[in-house]
Design an enzyme around this catalytic site. Structure first.
Site, PDB file in Angstrom:
ATOM      1  N   GLU A   1       0.819  -1.209   0.000  1.00 25.48           N
ATOM      2  CA  GLU A   1       0.000   0.000   0.000  1.00 25.48           C
ATOM      3  C   GLU A   1       0.853   1.259   0.000  1.00 25.48           C
ATOM      4  OE1 GLU A   1      -2.913  -0.125   3.161  1.00 25.48           O
ATOM      5  OE2 GLU A   1      -4.091  -1.664   2.139  1.00 25.48           O
TER       6      GLU A   1
ATOM      7  N   GLU B   1      -6.316  -7.365  -1.242  1.00 22.13           N
ATOM      8  CA  GLU B   1      -6.664  -7.303   0.183  1.00 22.13           C
ATOM      9  C   GLU B   1      -7.985  -6.570   0.340  1.00 22.13           C
ATOM     10  OE1 GLU B   1      -3.544  -5.860   2.998  1.00 22.13           O
ATOM     11  OE2 GLU B   1      -5.180  -4.793   4.000  1.00 22.13           O
TER      12      GLU B   1
HETATM   13  C1  IDC Z   1      -3.275  -3.927  10.156  1.00 20.31           C
HETATM   14  C2  IDC Z   1      -3.291  -5.099  11.116  1.00 20.31           C
HETATM   15  C3  IDC Z   1      -3.003  -4.620  12.502  1.00 20.31           C
HETATM   16  C4  IDC Z   1      -1.720  -3.822  12.491  1.00 20.31           C
HETATM   17  C5  IDC Z   1      -1.785  -2.705  11.477  1.00 20.31           C
HETATM   18  C6  IDC Z   1      -0.503  -1.925  11.377  1.00 20.31           C
HETATM   19  O1  IDC Z   1      -4.540  -5.746  11.041  1.00 20.31           O
HETATM   20  O2  IDC Z   1      -2.923  -5.714  13.388  1.00 20.31           O
HETATM   21  O3  IDC Z   1      -1.512  -3.274  13.783  1.00 20.31           O
HETATM   22  O4  IDC Z   1      -2.060  -3.261  10.211  1.00 20.31           O
HETATM   23  O5  IDC Z   1       0.507  -2.682  10.869  1.00 20.31           O
HETATM   24  C7  IDC Z   1      -4.323  -2.371   5.466  1.00 20.31           C
HETATM   25  C8  IDC Z   1      -2.979  -2.948   5.530  1.00 20.31           C
HETATM   26  C9  IDC Z   1      -2.864  -3.964   6.626  1.00 20.31           C
HETATM   27  C10 IDC Z   1      -3.636  -3.518   7.853  1.00 20.31           C
HETATM   28  C11 IDC Z   1      -5.110  -3.496   7.480  1.00 20.31           C
HETATM   29  C12 IDC Z   1      -6.031  -3.148   8.645  1.00 20.31           C
HETATM   30  O6  IDC Z   1      -2.565  -3.514   4.295  1.00 20.31           O
HETATM   31  O7  IDC Z   1      -1.512  -4.147   6.930  1.00 20.31           O
HETATM   32  O8  IDC Z   1      -3.431  -4.461   8.884  1.00 20.31           O
HETATM   33  N1  IDC Z   1      -5.282  -2.553   6.390  1.00 20.31           N
HETATM   34  O9  IDC Z   1      -5.732  -1.882   9.148  1.00 20.31           O
HETATM   35  N2  IDC Z   1      -4.788  -1.561   4.551  1.00 20.31           N
HETATM   36  C13 IDC Z   1      -6.017  -1.182   4.887  1.00 20.31           C
HETATM   37  C14 IDC Z   1      -6.358  -1.816   6.060  1.00 20.31           C
END
Ligand code: IDC
Length: 485
Positions: free
Chosen positions: A313, A405
């Protein structure tokens, strides 16, 4: 049939018995010589009858014998097939010999030997330890085939010890997993196509950050994903920061190798995800990225089932900056794995720019200068509603898209699920055969985790009461409807 065999046998026995009685009568009457002649004639006839019965027993088996066949793993240049013979009968098959037609060259074989090959006709026999097949038992063997083409042909015209086996039971387990059926994928127009050029949709799960949730990646969990969940693809979210890859590149490379092997051996596709997130500039760790993709594509480029996602991302950077990064990394992958599909993250947390006030138009106007690539779109259904869905819809049919995702929750990965919004996306993706991957196959405590806490400390079951609402919903979407390929 066994009944027919039994009644014919008793007929022969009664003829012989009558013969004995007749012999006694004739002996008494002094016609001994004649009797001996008749005796030998009758015995000869009985022997012929018994011999033909034995033949009949071979050519019309009483109980089904089955030859199993399944392509387990494919790569560019070949595949591994598992095969076996199931003896459905109540007597042992001594010294089995299996003949069949098969259009491939078997390069290597185990737990069996090739005793002859003439054109496409093979004859195999067992090894010393599996030369016989016990009653209601089975023998297993397998082989490696070299081929750069289609992998879906299977054994035909089987004969087991001379007995014909119908084609429906000559390769009973058809090449039934996503990779065996679809082989090397490629982008065709704006769609994802399989090895025969047919547009397909893959559906699967993403891991959570591997530095946090790798305990969920155990054998029983991979088995459940492949069978019970019906996943076609697993995404390995290799975080670059936050305690991930950059803390131990060598260790994570080795662990990625092992996970890729586990997923591949179950016939699923693997997305190797370079999970940049904070910072959002993919160039921030470009040196690490180049080394990672060089290693991964060199090590796994021989496989047919790898997709490379070069930046999870990107955020806070221009589309041109992302293109510059893609121009740097894609040629490294291409040098080792020329035909793999590469997935390119988009601006604004892979929102096609929508979350940063831009949109797919800037990508359409200025695409990455490489072939066989797709652009990632991510959404979290409770946060990304109509505005994002409409922007996504504008890109469909214009650029190749892969939803690498999505969550049913808010973009934080937490909060309430919005299944109605998620369903609207699911319908759109089904209609246009856009592949998707759900976040996340883990028990990390957020509402976007598929499992309740501590599930991954167990060995499953990976369904039922351990599923969160998000996990239950994602599993249902994968299972119903079934894959259309
Ligand atoms: C989130 C994880 C969480 C972590 C956070 C930061 O679920 O446990 O603390 O990242 O690293 C994304 C990202 C993905 C995120 C997810 C939800 O690709 O890494 O995971 N998210 O926030 N993009 C949109 C949402």
């Amino acid at each position: 049939s066994p009944t027919a065999n039994r009644s014919t046998t008793s007929l022969v026995e009664s003829i012989l018995m009558k013969n004995v009685l007749m012999k006694q009568v004739l002996m008494k009457q002094g016609f001994m010589k004649k009797v001996s002649m008749e005796d030998s004639l009758i015995r000869h006839a009985a022997r012929c009858l018994l011999a033909s019965l034995a033949l009949a027993a071979v050519s019309v088996p009483a109980i089904a014998q089955t030859v199993d066949y399944k392509v387990r793993e494919t790569w560019n240049g070949g595949f591994v097939a598992d095969a076996g013979i199931r003896n459905g009968g109540s007597s042992r098959i001594a010294g089995w010999k299996l003949e069949f037609d098969y259009p491939y060259t078997i390069r290597e074989i185990w737990s069996a030997r090739i005793v002859s090959r003439s054109g496409q006709r093979y004859a195999l026999r067992g090894e010393s330890w599996n030369v016989d097949i016990p009653a209601s038992g089975r023998v297993d063997f397998g082989w490696v085939v070299d081929t750069s083409g289609d992998t879906t042909a299977r054994p035909r015209n089987c004969r087991l010890n001379g007995t014909a086996i119908p084609d429906s039971r000559c390769a009973a387990l058809v090449a039934g997993n996503p990779v065996a059926i679809n082989g090397q994928l490629r982008v065709c127009g704006t769609r994802l196509c399989n090895q025969s050029g047919r547009a397909i949709q893959l559906r699967g799960m993403s891991t959570h950050g591997l530095q946090w949730s790798s305990k969920c990646l155990k054998d029983s969990a991979f088995d459940a994903l492949a069978r019970d969940w019906g996943a076609d693809v697993v995404r390995l979210a290799m975080y670059v920061r936050e305690g991930g890859y950059n803390t131990d590149p060598a260790g994570y490379k080795a662990r990625m190798d092992a996970w890729i092997a586990e997923i591949s051996s179950r016939g699923m596709y693997v997305i190797v995800d370079w999970h940049i997130l904070t910072p959002g500039d993919p160039m921030a760790d470009v040196g690490l990225a180049k080394d990672f993709f060089q290693y991964m594509s060199k090590k796994h480029g021989w496989r047919k089932n790898i997709l490379y996602e070069i930046a999870n991302e990107p955020n806070g950077v221009s589309w041109n900056r992302i293109r510059q990064y893609a121009d740097t990394v894609i040629p490294i992958i291409r040098a080792n794995d020329p035909d793999a599909v590469v997935l390119v993250g988009t601006r604004g947390w892979s929102s096609l720019g929508l979350s940063e006030g831009a949109g797919p138009e800037e990508i359409i106007a200025n695409p990455v200068n490489a072939s066989n690539i797709m652009y990632s779109f991510h959404f979290y259904a409770a946060s990304h509603t109509d505005y994002h869905r409409e922007g996504f819809a504008r890109a469909i049919g214009r650029i190749p898209l892969f939803v690498t995702e999505f969550g049913t929750t808010a973009h934080t990965g937490n909060g309430d699920n919005d299944f109605a919004s998620a369903q609207r996306y699911i319908d759109l993706m089904a209609q246009h055969k856009i592949s998707w991957v759900n976040w996340a196959f883990s028990d990390h405590g957020q509402t976007s985790a598929a499992f309740i806490r501590n599930t991954c400390s167990t060995d499953g079951p990976w369904n039922g009461s351990v599923l969160t609402p998000s996990g239950a919903w994602a599993r249902d979407k994968m299972r119903v409807p079934a894959d259309s390929f």
